[in-house]
Scaffold this motif. Structure first.
Motif, PDB file in Angstrom:
ATOM      1  N   UNK A  46      67.318 -45.535  22.232  1.00 15.25           N
ATOM      2  CA  UNK A  46      68.733 -45.186  22.339  1.00 15.25           C
ATOM      3  C   UNK A  46      68.954 -44.217  23.503  1.00 15.25           C
ATOM      4  N   UNK A  47      68.022 -43.279  23.646  1.00 14.70           N
ATOM      5  CA  UNK A  47      68.121 -42.287  24.719  1.00 14.70           C
ATOM      6  C   UNK A  47      68.056 -42.942  26.090  1.00 14.70           C
ATOM      7  N   UNK A  48      67.144 -43.895  26.256  1.00  9.68           N
ATOM      8  CA  UNK A  48      67.018 -44.571  27.551  1.00  9.68           C
ATOM      9  C   UNK A  48      68.301 -45.316  27.885  1.00  9.68           C
ATOM     10  N   UNK A  49      68.889 -45.921  26.873  1.00 11.71           N
ATOM     11  CA  UNK A  49      70.142 -46.647  27.064  1.00 11.71           C
ATOM     12  C   UNK A  49      71.254 -45.682  27.488  1.00 11.71           C
ATOM     13  N   UNK A  50      71.208 -44.471  26.940  1.00 14.33           N
ATOM     14  CA  UNK A  50      72.250 -43.500  27.253  1.00 14.33           C
ATOM     15  C   UNK A  50      72.161 -42.957  28.671  1.00 14.33           C
ATOM     16  N   UNK A  51      70.940 -42.803  29.176  1.00 15.84           N
ATOM     17  CA  UNK A  51      70.823 -42.235  30.520  1.00 15.84           C
ATOM     18  C   UNK A  51      71.022 -43.283  31.603  1.00 15.84           C
ATOM     19  N   UNK A  52      71.184 -44.546  31.195  1.00 19.22           N
ATOM     20  CA  UNK A  52      71.316 -45.638  32.162  1.00 19.22           C
ATOM     21  C   UNK A  52      72.328 -45.351  33.276  1.00 19.22           C
TER      22      UNK A  52
END
Lengths: 305, 308
Positions: A46-52
């Motif tokens: 989820x975090x990786x998706x957020x920093x996209x």
């Protein structure tokens, strides 16, 4: 003996305690290993998706021109270049006043306003949460309600008030309206209510502390995570503040305005626009890291053992 | 006699002390109150008054009493659509956004300080990066090259590109997703700070008293200690869920195809900005406010019931 313990020793002791409590967190009875694994995996994805998007901005600012024009835009860069950053200084000539002036305005407005925003809001929240003055329930109800009223429709009445007070085209137009925040008072009041024990306030009063001192030295340290977070919210909003219809002098305008001037020059400048965006992101990120680092390090202590 | 006298003297002294203490309290409240009154309360009052007038932002307001409200409910054909869109968005993104913001904060809180800071930074990144929904425009781009279209095409799931943002049946769900993804802002961070302030001794005591797993602990210890911070989250969530307008305007435009993505706030913005009907815009704001306030009162009762 303990009282004579040197400051360095005290700090060391505190660090040891912190480490121990950190270790305890993982060993709590109520946690299963499988659960921990699943949660970590989920959070990382989820975090990786957020920093996209942030990642995309940074990547794009390092793309050479030919890669910028590829469609659909790529999420990676083949031959990174700092060309976009290097052309920025030459674009500064288009500005009406020196960049340092915009930067000063932004820093001045953000820092001063954030300070008063947190101080004024916290003092009001303390009074609303911890005293028995008349009318506090009504005031708090109004504060909550004001959060629910659509901000857009308030613009015209606000403008009339600004001009009535002679605030148009002065720093006041940035600062004064941003100081009283319903959200800030609400946040601080909720925290003070649940985290500042009445007994602690009584004790301070018996020791002869006045209301303001009790607020500053007893209540505020107990809600440190709250005012640090409020500082971040306030700074983030103020850093991106743009002169609306209230500021006309070029020398009073802020960095986001200068940034949008630099950025608005078509597709060829896309890289520069991203470079500006990336640079503008840095101060809020720094404030975020500083404040949240100490938020997450505050160990809850109610002050009463 | 003597005694009675000293008592009255003392109480006078006490009265003066109390008066002085209250004076300090009022002084502490006054900077906020004065500015709040000038820049928020007064504008709200004038906006409510304005909702009974016909006002184009230039000429003198003309008294119209309930004209604006009648027009809104009887004549305006965008309003019912905007109202239902707003309600759908609020019902989906409000509770879900609150839930996600709370659960993620709760999960992040399990880690040590450094990992916690890093993870919460990642979740908060969209709020720090500014206008970030453009990334969704790239993903949902309507031609065959858009990331989602090209992926679906190459997997053979669709035969021709879908106009995601122009298609009335996709627009609203997509806005829900984007809005949820952006909801990791104020509510999330206030939850993070709230969790920091939960007394750890309560957890120890809970473990001894037979709290078996993390869900028990969440329900019986964490939520009850976080009630006032959760109430804050509820109000902020209501505010953002009912005020959705920036994302639909940016992604689908205004007016969108068949008004499929228009919301009350985008209607207000349009009425005010391009039609200069400030009295009418104020009337819509008043209706929206009543809607939000009713929701808030209802949810306030629910929060108080949690963890019982």
């Amino acid at each position: 003996m303990q009282a004579t313990m040197s400051k360095a020793d005290q700090r060391k002791l505190q660090k040891l305690k912190l480490k121990a409590s950190r270790r305890d967190q993982y060993k709590r009875f109520t946690r299963s290993k499988g659960g921990n694994f699943f949660y970590t995996l989920f959070l990382i994805l989820f975090g990786l998706f957020s920093v996209l998007p942030m990642y995309y901005c940074i990547i794009t600012s390092f793309k050479p021109l030919d890669e910028l024009l590829v469609f659909p835009p790529r999420f990676y860069v083949i031959s990174p270049t700092v060309a976009s950053y290097l052309t920025l200084p030459s674009l500064l000539d288009n500005l009406a006043v020196p960049l340092s002036r915009y930067a000063f305005n932004s820093i001045f407005v953000s820092v001063v306003t954030t300070f008063f925003h947190v101080l004024v809001g916290s003092a009001a929240a303390y009074v609303l949460a911890k005293t028995n003055i008349k009318g506090k329930t009504v005031i708090f109800a109004v504060v909550q309600m004001s959060l629910l009223y659509n901000a857009y429709t308030l613009e015209i009445p606000r403008y009339l008030i600004y001009s009535g007070l002679g605030m148009i085209d002065t720093y006041w137009a940035y600062i004064l309206p941003m100081i009283p925040s319903s959200m800030g008072v609400f946040l601080m009041k909720q925290f003070m209510e649940s985290n500042v024990p009445d007994a602690l306030i009584e004790a301070a009063k018996i020791d002869g502390a006045g209301s303001f001192r009790t607020f500053w030295q007893i209540a505020m340290p107990n809600v440190k995570p709250a005012w640090l977070t409020l500082t971040l919210f306030s700074f983030r909003d103020l850093w991106s503040i743009q002169p609306g219809g209230t500021i006309f002098s070029e020398e009073l305008k802020t960095l986001p305005f200068a940034a949008s001037t630099i950025a608005q020059s078509g597709i060829a400048r896309q890289g520069c626009a991203m470079a500006v965006t990336v640079i503008m992101m840095i101060p809020p990120i720094l404030v975020y890291l500083v404040t949240q680092r100490s938020v997450t390090q505050t160990m809850s202590s109610s002050g009463i053992k | 006699m003597e005694n009675a006298k000293t008592v009255t003297v003392l109480s006078k002294q006490q009265k003066r002390d109390r008066f002085l203490a209250n004076l300090v309290h009022y002084l502490m409240l006054s900077p906020f109150f004065i500015l709040f009154f000038a820049f928020t309360v007064l504008p709200v009052i004038s906006s409510v008054v304005l909702s009974f007038f016909d006002f184009d932002a230039v000429s003198t307001p003309r008294w119209g009493f309930l004209d604006n409200y009648l027009r809104l409910f009887v004549q305006d054909d965008v309003f019912p659509k905007a109202l239902s869109n707003t309600l759908v968005l609020a019902i989906v993104t409000g509770p879900l956004g609150f839930f996600v913001a709370f659960m993620l904060a709760w999960m992040v809180n399990e880690f040590g300080p450094s990992v916690r800071t890093l993870l919460s930074f990642m979740f908060y990144a969209p709020a720090l990066a500014g206008n970030v929904y453009f990334i969704w425009q790239i993903l949902f781009s309507g031609d065959a090259y858009g990331y989602i279209n090209s992926t679906l095409l190459s997997w053979g799931l669709i035969v021709e590109p879908i106009q995601w943002l122009k298609n009335p049946s996709y627009a609203l769900p997509i806005i829900c997703i984007v809005q949820l993804w952006m909801s990791m802002g104020v509510t999330f961070l206030s939850n993070i700070s709230g969790l920091q302030n939960v007394n750890p001794e309560l957890y120890e005591a809970g473990a001894i008293d037979g709290v078996k797993n993390r869900w028990h602990e969440l329900w019986y210890i964490t939520i009850p200690s976080m009630k006032s911070i959760m109430m804050f989250g509820v109000v902020m969530q209501i505010q953002s869920a009912f005020s959705i307008s920036v994302v639909p305007i940016a992604l689908c435009g205004y007016p969108s195809i068949n008004n499929s993505a228009d919301t009350i706030v985008s209607l207000i913005t349009d009425v005010g900005t391009s039609r200069y009907e400030m009295g009418y815009a104020a009337a819509i704001s008043v209706v929206l406010f009543i809607l939000m306030f009713a929701t808030k009162s209802l949810l306030g009762k629910l929060v108080n019931m949690a963890g019982r």
